[in-house]
Design a protein around this motif. Structure first.
Motif, PDB file in Angstrom:
ATOM      1  N   SER A  52      39.695  20.775 -38.279  1.00  0.00           N
ATOM      2  CA  SER A  52      40.448  21.523 -37.111  1.00  0.00           C
ATOM      3  C   SER A  52      39.689  22.035 -36.189  1.00  0.00           C
ATOM      4  O   SER A  52      38.266  21.650 -36.108  1.00  0.00           O
ATOM      5  CB  SER A  52      40.717  22.808 -38.120  1.00  0.00           C
ATOM      6  OG  SER A  52      39.747  23.838 -37.875  1.00  0.00           O
ATOM      7  N   PRO A  53      39.897  22.804 -35.040  1.00  0.00           N
ATOM      8  CA  PRO A  53      39.231  22.851 -33.968  1.00  0.00           C
ATOM      9  C   PRO A  53      37.998  23.940 -34.531  1.00  0.00           C
ATOM     10  O   PRO A  53      36.872  23.872 -33.646  1.00  0.00           O
ATOM     11  CB  PRO A  53      40.103  23.774 -32.990  1.00  0.00           C
ATOM     12  CG  PRO A  53      41.559  23.124 -33.312  1.00  0.00           C
ATOM     13  CD  PRO A  53      41.386  22.912 -34.915  1.00  0.00           C
ATOM     14  N   TYR A  63      38.455  14.513 -28.966  1.00  0.00           N
ATOM     15  CA  TYR A  63      39.738  14.325 -29.776  1.00  0.00           C
ATOM     16  C   TYR A  63      40.529  15.451 -29.652  1.00  0.00           C
ATOM     17  O   TYR A  63      41.735  15.475 -29.247  1.00  0.00           O
ATOM     18  CB  TYR A  63      39.446  14.096 -31.391  1.00  0.00           C
ATOM     19  CG  TYR A  63      40.695  14.070 -32.252  1.00  0.00           C
ATOM     20  CD1 TYR A  63      41.563  13.122 -32.249  1.00  0.00           C
ATOM     21  CD2 TYR A  63      40.920  15.335 -32.833  1.00  0.00           C
ATOM     22  CE1 TYR A  63      42.727  13.234 -33.041  1.00  0.00           C
ATOM     23  CE2 TYR A  63      41.860  15.365 -33.777  1.00  0.00           C
ATOM     24  CZ  TYR A  63      42.899  14.373 -33.728  1.00  0.00           C
ATOM     25  OH  TYR A  63      43.870  14.453 -34.570  1.00  0.00           O
ATOM     26  N   TRP A  64      39.840  16.501 -29.897  1.00  0.00           N
ATOM     27  CA  TRP A  64      40.703  17.950 -29.522  1.00  0.00           C
ATOM     28  C   TRP A  64      40.934  18.113 -28.085  1.00  0.00           C
ATOM     29  O   TRP A  64      42.128  18.882 -27.978  1.00  0.00           O
ATOM     30  CB  TRP A  64      40.028  19.099 -30.009  1.00  0.00           C
ATOM     31  CG  TRP A  64      39.586  19.193 -31.766  1.00  0.00           C
ATOM     32  CD1 TRP A  64      38.483  18.969 -32.545  1.00  0.00           C
ATOM     33  CD2 TRP A  64      40.929  19.334 -32.684  1.00  0.00           C
ATOM     34  NE1 TRP A  64      38.900  19.015 -33.792  1.00  0.00           N
ATOM     35  CE2 TRP A  64      40.255  19.240 -33.864  1.00  0.00           C
ATOM     36  CE3 TRP A  64      42.256  19.507 -32.440  1.00  0.00           C
ATOM     37  CZ2 TRP A  64      41.211  19.089 -35.162  1.00  0.00           C
ATOM     38  CZ3 TRP A  64      43.034  19.454 -33.738  1.00  0.00           C
ATOM     39  CH2 TRP A  64      42.382  19.367 -34.756  1.00  0.00           C
ATOM     40  N   HIS A  84      43.261  21.232 -27.202  1.00  0.00           N
ATOM     41  CA  HIS A  84      42.556  22.229 -27.889  1.00  0.00           C
ATOM     42  C   HIS A  84      41.089  22.231 -27.553  1.00  0.00           C
ATOM     43  O   HIS A  84      40.610  21.306 -26.964  1.00  0.00           O
ATOM     44  CB  HIS A  84      42.524  22.153 -29.338  1.00  0.00           C
ATOM     45  CG  HIS A  84      43.902  22.150 -29.987  1.00  0.00           C
ATOM     46  ND1 HIS A  84      44.702  23.448 -29.964  1.00  0.00           N
ATOM     47  CD2 HIS A  84      44.886  20.959 -30.208  1.00  0.00           C
ATOM     48  CE1 HIS A  84      45.864  23.021 -30.766  1.00  0.00           C
ATOM     49  NE2 HIS A  84      45.942  21.739 -30.864  1.00  0.00           N
ATOM     50  N   SER A 121      37.323  22.648 -29.086  1.00  0.00           N
ATOM     51  CA  SER A 121      36.600  22.563 -30.451  1.00  0.00           C
ATOM     52  C   SER A 121      35.373  23.259 -30.540  1.00  0.00           C
ATOM     53  O   SER A 121      34.615  23.422 -29.573  1.00  0.00           O
ATOM     54  CB  SER A 121      36.326  21.075 -30.762  1.00  0.00           C
ATOM     55  OG  SER A 121      35.581  20.953 -31.826  1.00  0.00           O
ATOM     56  N   ASN A 136      43.740  15.564 -39.627  1.00  0.00           N
ATOM     57  CA  ASN A 136      43.865  16.750 -38.890  1.00  0.00           C
ATOM     58  C   ASN A 136      44.546  17.930 -39.801  1.00  0.00           C
ATOM     59  O   ASN A 136      45.579  17.716 -39.977  1.00  0.00           O
ATOM     60  CB  ASN A 136      44.652  16.271 -37.667  1.00  0.00           C
ATOM     61  CG  ASN A 136      44.930  17.339 -36.617  1.00  0.00           C
ATOM     62  OD1 ASN A 136      44.781  18.565 -37.247  1.00  0.00           O
ATOM     63  ND2 ASN A 136      45.038  17.228 -35.325  1.00  0.00           N
ATOM     64  N   THR A 145      34.399  14.868 -32.254  1.00  0.00           N
ATOM     65  CA  THR A 145      35.592  15.767 -32.438  1.00  0.00           C
ATOM     66  C   THR A 145      36.073  16.368 -31.175  1.00  0.00           C
ATOM     67  O   THR A 145      37.081  16.669 -30.940  1.00  0.00           O
ATOM     68  CB  THR A 145      35.257  16.801 -33.533  1.00  0.00           C
ATOM     69  OG1 THR A 145      34.018  17.503 -32.996  1.00  0.00           O
ATOM     70  CG2 THR A 145      35.145  16.115 -34.705  1.00  0.00           C
TER      71      THR A 145
END
Length: 398
Positions: A388-389, A355-356, A361, A363, A294, A352
């Protein structure tokens, strides 16, 4: 002669008592509120009458200076049909005879005839049960013409929103989910994720909101709650210490998914979790490994799902081989064990978005796919991923 007393006027008669002030009028007791009419239309949910707007004034509700919202129609209505939805009116009907018609999806375009309108009264009607999972919104246009066919109003847009009923149960994406966990893993270690989808509405209602739970663990050793599941995400993690491959090499979990936030329709699946003995679960061994970092926090990306697929015949289709979850170090057990790799084209898919979302966040990339070719199966391959996002970087490592 009668003498007058001092201060007394001879013309003034005897003093009369002052009459009492008038009593205030009797007030009637407040009237009891009228009972609501049964089956009265919900005026704030949908108007009884839609009036064609005056030019430049926009679409407004009759007798109220409100913009008309979409009109709600429940799916799976039992009728009887045709059933009135709303009445369309033109103020020009005071000047001339007005005839009404509708166009758009569900009227004169597919699916034709779902909505009709009474030509002289303007009553818009639905002719059959609606299915939100098939079509969740209809956009119609109403028209008003005089007897000679000349338009007396500009077309008016009418949006019919099909409201949801909980008529779909959750469906797991796999009949059996497979996962691995190293023995002596600490509580909190992510193992795998199960996923169920629901075709019902999860935005404006809870009908499609799925909640997960573990119904049963087999065997119940060394205790019946060795694993725990996140009720929202479906991530299964270690709940208690004591995983030993020689004692219990594999656990079977019966998993339930229930919609309406756990109180609705249900579905079940099975999760098989293999306990890897020490020396076999090292993430550095194997023909194919990965490591996810990350870049926002500078820390390893834990609890991220990784799927490996291979392009295979017939028809060169992607065939999923394995699914893993990254641990607290951003690594996972080998995606291909030593000697398991074959020459060909492979794809790593990193989930992803989930995860975000778990980190609060949004993504830009719902997932990251890395397609690569293995030319020499005997050669070890390591594929790191930096995320990253809003970006990601990958390369061939060693």
């Amino acid at each position: 002669m009668r003498m007058k007393k001092s201060g007394q006027s001879p013309e003034r008669g005897p003093r009369m008592a002052r009459p009492p002030p008038p009593l205030p009028p009797l007030r009637s007791p407040p009237a009891a509120p009228r009972p609501a009419r049964r089956n009265a239309p919900l005026q704030d949910a949908a108007p009884d009458v839609l009036t064609f707007p005056k030019p430049g004034h926009g679409l407004r509700r009759q007798k109220r200076d409100w913009v008309i919202p979409p009109i709600n129609c429940p799916e799976n209505d039992r009728g009887p049909f045709p059933k009135r939805v709303v009445q369309i009116k033109s103020t020009k009907d005071k000047e001339t005879k007005v005839f009404y018609s509708i166009t758009g999806q569900g009227a004169d375009s597919y699916p034709v005839g779902v909505f009709t309108i009474e030509r002289e009264t303007g009553w818009l009607e639905v002719t059959k049960p609606l299915d939100r999972e098939e079509i969740d919104k209809y956009v119609l246009f109403s028209h008003a013409v005089s007897a000679n066919g000349q338009s007396v109003e500009d077309p008016m847009e009418i949006i019919i929103t099909v409201t949801d009923q909980n008529d779909n149960r959750p469906v797991f994406t796999e009949a059996v989910f497979h996962g691995t966990v190293p023995e002596w893993a600490e509580p909190g270690t992510p193992v795998m994720r199960v996923l169920a989808t629901d075709a019902d509405d999860a935005v404006s209602s809870t009908n499609g909101v799925v909640v997960y739970s573990i119904l049963r663990q087999r065997p119940e050793h060394p205790q019946p709650h060795m694993f725990v599941i996140n009720s929202s995400t479906g991530v299964i993690s270690v709940a208690a210490a004591g995983l030993a491959a020689q004692v219990v090499p594999e656990y079977t979990l019966d998993i339930q998914a229930a919609d309406v936030e756990g109180y609705g329709l249900q579905a079940t699946t099975t999760a098989l979790i293999k306990v890897q003995a020490e020396g076999m679960s090292e993430t550095v061994n194997g023909s194919l490994t990965t490591h996810v970092l990350n870049t926002v926090t500078g820390l390893p990306a834990a609890s991220l799902a990784v799927r490996l697929a291979q392009l295979q015949e017939p028809g060169l289709q992607w065939t999923e081989l394995v699914q893993r979850w990254t641990d607290h170090d951003g690594r996972c057990p080998p995606l291909l064990a030593p000697g398991q790799a074959k020459a060909g084209t492979y794809k790593l898919r990193f989930e992803t978005a989930a995860y975000w979302q778990g980190l609060g966040h949004t993504s830009f990339y719902p997932f990251v796919e890395v397609v690569f070719t293995i030319a020499d199966p005997a050669q070890k391959l390591h594929i790191p991923l930096l995320i990253s996002p809003y970006s990601y970087t990958t390369y061939r490592g060693s």
